[in-house]
Design an enzyme around this catalytic site. Sequence first.
Site, PDB file in Angstrom:
ATOM      1  N   TYR A 153      -2.159  -0.027  10.873  1.00  0.00           N
ATOM      2  CA  TYR A 153      -2.077  -0.466   9.482  1.00  0.00           C
ATOM      3  C   TYR A 153      -0.766  -0.037   8.835  1.00  0.00           C
ATOM      4  CZ  TYR A 153      -3.431  -1.133   4.585  1.00  0.00           C
ATOM      5  OH  TYR A 153      -3.491  -1.535   3.270  1.00  0.00           O
TER       6      TYR A 153
ATOM      7  N   SER B  77       0.858  -1.180   0.000  1.00  0.00           N
ATOM      8  CA  SER B  77       0.000   0.000   0.000  1.00  0.00           C
ATOM      9  C   SER B  77       0.895   1.231   0.000  1.00  0.00           C
ATOM     10  CB  SER B  77      -0.873   0.004   1.268  1.00  0.00           C
ATOM     11  OG  SER B  77      -1.490   1.252   1.484  1.00  0.00           O
TER      12      SER B  77
END
Length: 241
Positions: free
Chosen positions: A142, A129
């Site tokens: 995250y 990501s």
Amino acid sequence: MHTAVITGASAGIGAATARHLAEAGFHVVLGARRMDRLAAVAGETGGTALELDVTDPGSVAAFCEQIPDCHVLVNNAGGALGLEPVVDADEDHWRWMWEANVLGTLRMTKALLPKLIASGNGHVVTVTSVAAAETYDNGSGYTAAKHAQGALHRTLRGEHLADPVRFTEIMPGMVETDFSVTRFDGDAERAAKVYAGLTPLTADDVADVITFAVTRPAHVNLDTIVLKPRAQYSASRAHRE
């Protein structure tokens, strides 16, 4: 026919990648927990559906034992839980994110690397990501997991420089899948606001890039690919209409 193994393949980027790689001529082996959805994707692609929970070492071992050879591994399983400041961090959420994103990638890659190398032209694709390179408020669980997952993947590139295996990290920005619904514990209305006012990437957009990377000539290694909607500048900055 070359074999591509895809984790988290029951929906979203994983399912789209299965379709694109099947169209490119790969036999796709699909792993996920939701077998009903997985079977549907396998039916569309002519692939093989096998139950897989990357957070469970026994499940990973049983899954990989059923794969005689492997040319491409797409580490796609993972995700986010929660969006809160560090002071309010939920350790169970953190633990799951590390298990799914980091240790899941470790387990799958470790198990299949010998077969990837033995293929003579292996390729490991890890979907991280933009959160693997940035941080943003309330996202520490995250972003920490994705930073670690990215570090693991990039380390492999150097460790296997002499082996016939390539490594590509895919770093998407906003992609409209069930990612945010999962993050917000099923709150679809809150999830929709993440993508409001702009055109996000689709799962097919990401799958198209993955397929491009793995179909390059064997001497071409696309190390890192960052892709975002045109309207997104960073993990925390976007233009919305």
